[in-house]
Design an enzyme around this catalytic site. Structure first.
Site, PDB file in Angstrom:
ATOM      1  N   LYS A  96      -6.022  -6.924  -6.398  1.00 31.84           N
ATOM      2  CA  LYS A  96      -6.936  -7.645  -7.291  1.00 31.84           C
ATOM      3  C   LYS A  96      -8.316  -7.903  -6.676  1.00 31.84           C
ATOM      4  CE  LYS A  96      -4.047  -8.683 -10.863  1.00 31.84           C
ATOM      5  NZ  LYS A  96      -2.709  -8.632 -10.364  1.00 31.84           N
ATOM      6  N   GLU A 118      -9.172 -15.668 -15.960  1.00 30.73           N
ATOM      7  CA  GLU A 118      -7.831 -16.043 -16.382  1.00 30.73           C
ATOM      8  C   GLU A 118      -6.875 -15.639 -15.281  1.00 30.73           C
ATOM      9  OE1 GLU A 118      -9.119 -13.136 -17.016  1.00 30.73           O
ATOM     10  OE2 GLU A 118      -7.483 -11.838 -16.363  1.00 30.73           O
ATOM     11  N   SER A 383       1.224  -2.274  -4.756  1.00 31.94           N
ATOM     12  CA  SER A 383       0.054  -3.035  -5.230  1.00 31.94           C
ATOM     13  C   SER A 383      -0.103  -4.390  -4.575  1.00 31.94           C
ATOM     14  CB  SER A 383       0.132  -3.189  -6.752  1.00 31.94           C
ATOM     15  OG  SER A 383       1.374  -3.752  -7.136  1.00 31.94           O
TER      16      SER A 383
HETATM   17  C1  LIG Z   1      -1.542  -8.356 -11.136  1.00 37.05           C
HETATM   18  C2  LIG Z   1      -0.660  -7.459 -10.398  1.00 37.05           C
HETATM   19  C3  LIG Z   1      -0.138  -6.281 -10.973  1.00 37.05           C
HETATM   20  C4  LIG Z   1      -0.361  -5.892 -12.413  1.00 37.05           C
HETATM   21  O1  LIG Z   1      -1.684  -5.725 -12.781  1.00 37.05           O
HETATM   22  P1  LIG Z   1      -2.320  -4.297 -13.071  1.00 37.05           P
HETATM   23  O2  LIG Z   1      -3.626  -4.615 -13.653  1.00 37.05           O
HETATM   24  O3  LIG Z   1      -1.408  -3.573 -14.004  1.00 37.05           O
HETATM   25  O4  LIG Z   1      -2.427  -3.604 -11.765  1.00 37.05           O
HETATM   26  C5  LIG Z   1       0.623  -5.452 -10.190  1.00 37.05           C
HETATM   27  N1  LIG Z   1       0.909  -5.751  -8.910  1.00 37.05           N
HETATM   28  C6  LIG Z   1       0.445  -6.877  -8.320  1.00 37.05           C
HETATM   29  C7  LIG Z   1       0.805  -7.154  -6.903  1.00 37.05           C
HETATM   30  C8  LIG Z   1      -0.351  -7.775  -9.039  1.00 37.05           C
HETATM   31  O5  LIG Z   1      -0.798  -8.885  -8.462  1.00 37.05           O
END
Ligand SMILES: *Cc1c(COP(=O)(O)O)cnc(C)c1O
Length: 400
Positions: A96, A118, A383
């Site tokens: 993020k 948000e 992610s």
């Molecule tokens: C917010 C988040 C997601 C999902 O958001 P995307 O916009 O689909 O990437 C996925 N993995 C993590 C660790 C997150 O914090």
């Protein structure tokens, strides 16, 4: 170390459209702000000073480039070579921050004096509060009161960073309602306020802007695969909530037709309405939060309730570029359930010493399930890290 800060910079899509999807379904009072943002982003992305300032922050502050890692024990288990793109090692623990840093630099460039955002699980709120502290801008984060209860640690972190967290009591008191409230605040204060949206969703130019800022994931990973694995991956996998880590990863490989692109949505507890978050696989076209895309809705067009064990995938919409990629067949979208994600959370922890975010565990699960039938290396976007999910995982009981 030299770090050029690689983004894939493409012109904005004409009319903010991705085929039949995208667009700007917003009150006319917001249009000037969206036009200003699109114009400013286009100029900034052509300005080497802006790009080098962003690259410097990505490197020295956030910790880019994040490594790719050949997960040997996971590979043996999956029956194919699995590589992980380690966005879990980025400052604040998820991808993020790539987006929040870039949008904050843009907001400062536009002379905005106040930031709203948000958040669902709190990862985007945390990234935005972090970037606001870094640049000295006041920050208001809208968060559903149900999410505030579930993610108390992230609320405390945001407040430590100087942000004000506004409890949202409408609707299901989760991400969808927090997003609506953030948009409402922005519409009222649009002159001096920038709205940092947290995924590749919303009206144009946000899906394009967020994708460009997250493309650093895919651009880095492609070069790293060539250097370290000696080839492109056969498959690239990423989880899809709103779709920002997936589209950032996919962006690096869209022009490699032999690379299969797989987005993984939340299957939750089952296929019935309200039990999952699989907007592309199980939803239908409609307008939510300013754009036309796929969403989960009832026959009257009312937005449906959603469920996922991972708060970041618990959202009824999805970014419009994913809707287009699915329709064109360039990317495909699969579903992994809560149980599979939980199992994989434990699996990666035990096999690799990496505690993944529950969101990311969905993508890794796909690689484990489909590994044996894949010819070559699978590259998975890890992610984020799983510290934030410990309460949820412990409450679910011991590993199966
Ligand atoms: C917010 C988040 C997601 C999902 O958001 P995307 O916009 O689909 O990437 C996925 N993995 C993590 C660790 C997150 O914090």
């Amino acid at each position: 170390m030299n770090y050029p800060g690689r983004l894939l910079i493409t012109p904005p899509p004409p009319g903010g459209r991705y085929g039949a999807f995208g667009g700007t379904y917003v009150p006319e009072t917001v249009m000037p702000a969206l036009v200003e943002l699109a114009d400013e982003a286009r100029v900034a992305f052509a300005d080497s000073e802006f790009l080098s300032e962003l690259a410097e922050l990505q490197r020295d502050y956030a910790g880019r480039p994040t490594p790719i890692y050949r997960a040997a024990r996971l590979s043996a288990h999956a029956g194919t070579e699995v590589w992980l793109k380690r966005e879990d090692l980025l400052h604040t623990g998820a991808h993020k921050l790539n987006n929040a840093l870039g949008q904050l630099l843009l907001a400062r460039r536009m002379g905005k004096r106040r930031i709203v955002a948000e958040t669902g699980a709190g990862q985007h709120g945390l990234a935005t509060a972090t970037a606001c502290a870094l640049l000295g801008l006041p920050c208001v984060v809208f968060m559903g009161s149900e999410d505030m209860r579930r993610q108390a640690v992230n609320v405390a972190k945001m407040e430590l960073l100087g942000a004000r967290v506004e409890a949202v009591e409408s609707g299901s008191r989760t991400l969808k309602d927090a997003t609506s409230e953030a948009i409402r605040d922005w519409v009222t204060n649009v002159r001096d306020t920038h709205y940092v949206i947290g995924s590749a969703v919303g009206p144009h130019p946000y899906p394009w802007l967020v994708r460009t800022l997250q493309s650093v994931i895919g651009v880095e990973a492609r070069q790293q695969m060539l250097e370290q694995a000696g080839s492109l991956p056969a498959v690239v996998v990423a989880c899809v909530g709103g779709g920002s880590n997936a589209i950032g990863m996919f962006a690096g490989f869209l022009d490699d037709p032999m690379v299969r692109l797989v987005g993984v949505e939340a299957g939750g507890r089952g296929r019935a309405q309200g039990e999952h978050g699989a907007s592309l696989s199980l939803g239908s076209p409609g307008v939510l939060h300013g754009a036309n895309s796929f969403l989960l809705q009832d026959e009257d067009g009312q937005v449906a309730a959603t469920h996922s064990i991972s708060a970041g995938l618990d959202y009824p919409g999805v970014g419009p570029e994913h809707a287009m990629l699915r329709e064109s067949g360039r990317a495909e979208y699969a579903i992994v359930d809560d149980v599979g994600a939980l199992e994989t959370f434990h699996l990666l922890s035990e096999l690799e010493g990496i505690i993944p975010a529950l969101e990311s565990a969905h993508a890794i699960r796909w690689a484990v399930e489909h590994g044996p039938s894949e010819p070559g290396p699978i590259l998975v976007c890890l992610s984020g890290r799983g510290d934030k999910d410990l309460d949820t995982v412990l409450a679910a009981g011991p590993p199966p």
